[in-house]
Design an enzyme around this catalytic site. Structure first.
Site, PDB file in Angstrom:
ATOM      1  N   ASP A  99       0.820  -1.199   0.000  1.00 47.21           N
ATOM      2  CA  ASP A  99       0.000   0.000   0.000  1.00 47.21           C
ATOM      3  C   ASP A  99       0.860   1.259   0.000  1.00 47.21           C
ATOM      4  O   ASP A  99       2.074   1.201   0.213  1.00 47.21           O
ATOM      5  CB  ASP A  99      -0.911   0.010   1.227  1.00 47.21           C
ATOM      6  CG  ASP A  99      -1.972  -1.069   1.171  1.00 47.21           C
ATOM      7  OD1 ASP A  99      -2.378  -1.438   0.058  1.00 47.21           O
ATOM      8  OD2 ASP A  99      -2.385  -1.550   2.243  1.00 47.21           O
ATOM      9  N   TYR A 171       7.247 -10.121   6.502  1.00 54.67           N
ATOM     10  CA  TYR A 171       7.043  -8.702   6.759  1.00 54.67           C
ATOM     11  C   TYR A 171       7.601  -8.349   8.134  1.00 54.67           C
ATOM     12  O   TYR A 171       7.554  -9.149   9.072  1.00 54.67           O
ATOM     13  CB  TYR A 171       5.557  -8.347   6.733  1.00 54.67           C
ATOM     14  CG  TYR A 171       4.954  -8.248   5.347  1.00 54.67           C
ATOM     15  CD1 TYR A 171       4.920  -7.034   4.664  1.00 54.67           C
ATOM     16  CD2 TYR A 171       4.411  -9.362   4.730  1.00 54.67           C
ATOM     17  CE1 TYR A 171       4.367  -6.940   3.400  1.00 54.67           C
ATOM     18  CE2 TYR A 171       3.846  -9.280   3.458  1.00 54.67           C
ATOM     19  CZ  TYR A 171       3.827  -8.058   2.800  1.00 54.67           C
ATOM     20  OH  TYR A 171       3.277  -7.976   1.549  1.00 54.67           O
TER      21      TYR A 171
END
Length: 369
Positions: A99, A171
């Site tokens: 994003d 992540y």
């Protein structure tokens, strides 16, 4: 192959080591082309080579990774740089969507390139070496901005897909805890949490959430995944020394001590080598202590690691939101269990901001070269 075939890009760099211009791209002579083609098998795809490209970027000024009209995106910037390099439009496919504001230590994409002769348009030449591709594309990326860079390139078969061949994604999420204002150097690089965070409480919450579950409570609206079932192979949180500060005298002494211990053990095979550890975190000068004039008081830095084959839309940021609430005491462990079992995103805590999220690694079973 002939030794005269040159697949090199000469870069002239300024003092800050950023490429300023490409001085030349050398192509083989006519005789070189004939010799090279005689020694190569025919490419069934008419000279089109697929490259796997690893990239790093600071997501702050990107409107996400996926290409969009009229906004700056990671894929858009890459396609523009590749097109300038090869002289024709190219299509870049990313392994993982990020994003706006999300960073990447290593995201991966693939791109197909057909090398066409600039002397004789229409003639297909042997593919560029991966190192040439990386240097040339970085040149065009760095001409205007320095927040996106190619860090590795490899030739792969034409059916190797950056997204569908990925076996695992990792992540990281950075949280900085403490009442002091965030450092200028940390702006848009971490989530600043003014409250004190309980590391044991966050680690206990991780144990509730790790494993295979229905993660509907951690799935944002608009998720296109067919199933909310995901397996978190790892969900952990650890405290680390806050960067980008240079090591203090205590840090250096601790490092020297560990290095000395390792050297003293190296000559004794029967002695267990002590594990290398970070400098003692509890001795770091935090906002509650006087660091001395002109020295910034540090925050506690916690890093959440999430590792899985794939993730749902906003899953990691929703997970971090719950872990943070557990760390501040706003949620108990039974609350975390209740949120997971509710199977609705409305039960979760507010989502963590994008600025602290980093795509750390995309793992593949790469074909041998």
């Amino acid at each position: 192959m002939t030794q005269n075939l040159k697949h090199t890009v000469d870069l002239e760099c300024s003092d800050n080591s950023r490429p300023s211009k490409i001085s030349k791209i050398e192509y083989p002579s006519d005789s070189d082309i004939d010799e090279e083609e005689e020694g190569m098998s025919q490419n069934p795809r008419n000279g089109i080579q697929r490259y796997l490209v690893a990239i790093e970027y600071i997501g702050t000024l990107f409107s996400g990774s996926q290409k969009q009209l009229n906004v700056r995106t990671v894929v858009g910037a890459l396609e523009e740089a590749f097109s300038k390099f090869v002289g024709q439009p190219v299509s870049v496919s990313c392994s993982s969507r990020t994003d706006a504001g999300v960073h990447a230590l290593s995201n991966v994409c693939h791109v197909d390139i057909q090398r066409i002769s600039k002397r004789r348009p229409g003639e297909v030449l042997p593919p560029h070496e991966p190192a040439v591709v990386g240097r040339a594309v970085n040149h065009f990326l760095q001409k205007h901005d320095s927040d996106l860079m190619v860090i590795d390139v490899r030739c792969v078969p034409s059916d190797f897909h950056a997204r569908f061949k990925a076996q695992e994604r990792t992540y990281f999420y950075r949280l900085l805890s403490g009442p002091e204002p965030l450092s200028t150097f940390e702006k848009d690089r971490a989530w600043h949490v003014p409250e004190e965070l309980s590391l044991p409480a966050m680690q206990e919450a991780c144990r509730v959430l790790v494993g295979c579950h229905d993660f509907s409570s951690f799935r944002a609206a608009g998720c296109q995944a067919k199933s909310p079932i995901r397996t978190l192979d790892e969900l952990s949180v650890n405290e680390v020394i806050e960067s980008p500060y240079f090591p203090s005298l205590m840090d250096r002494e601790q490092h020297n001590k560990v290095s000395g211990d390792l050297r003293s053990c190296s000559n004794n095979t029967e002695t267990d080598i002590p594990p290398i550890s970070n400098p003692s975190i509890d001795k770091v000068i935090t906002s509650s202590q006087d660091a001395g004039f002109g020295k910034r008081r540090r925050h506690r830095c916690l890093v959440v690691t999430a590792r899985a084959r794939s993730f749902l839309y906003h899953q990691v940021r929703l997970l971090v939101g719950v872990l943070k609430a557990a760390g501040t005491g706003n949620l108990t462990i039974p609350d975390v269990e209740r949120i997971l079992n509710a199977k609705t995103v409305t039960a979760a805590s507010p989502m963590a901001p994008a600025c602290g999220l980093y795509l750390g690694e995309v793992k593949y079973d790469l074909p041998t070269t």
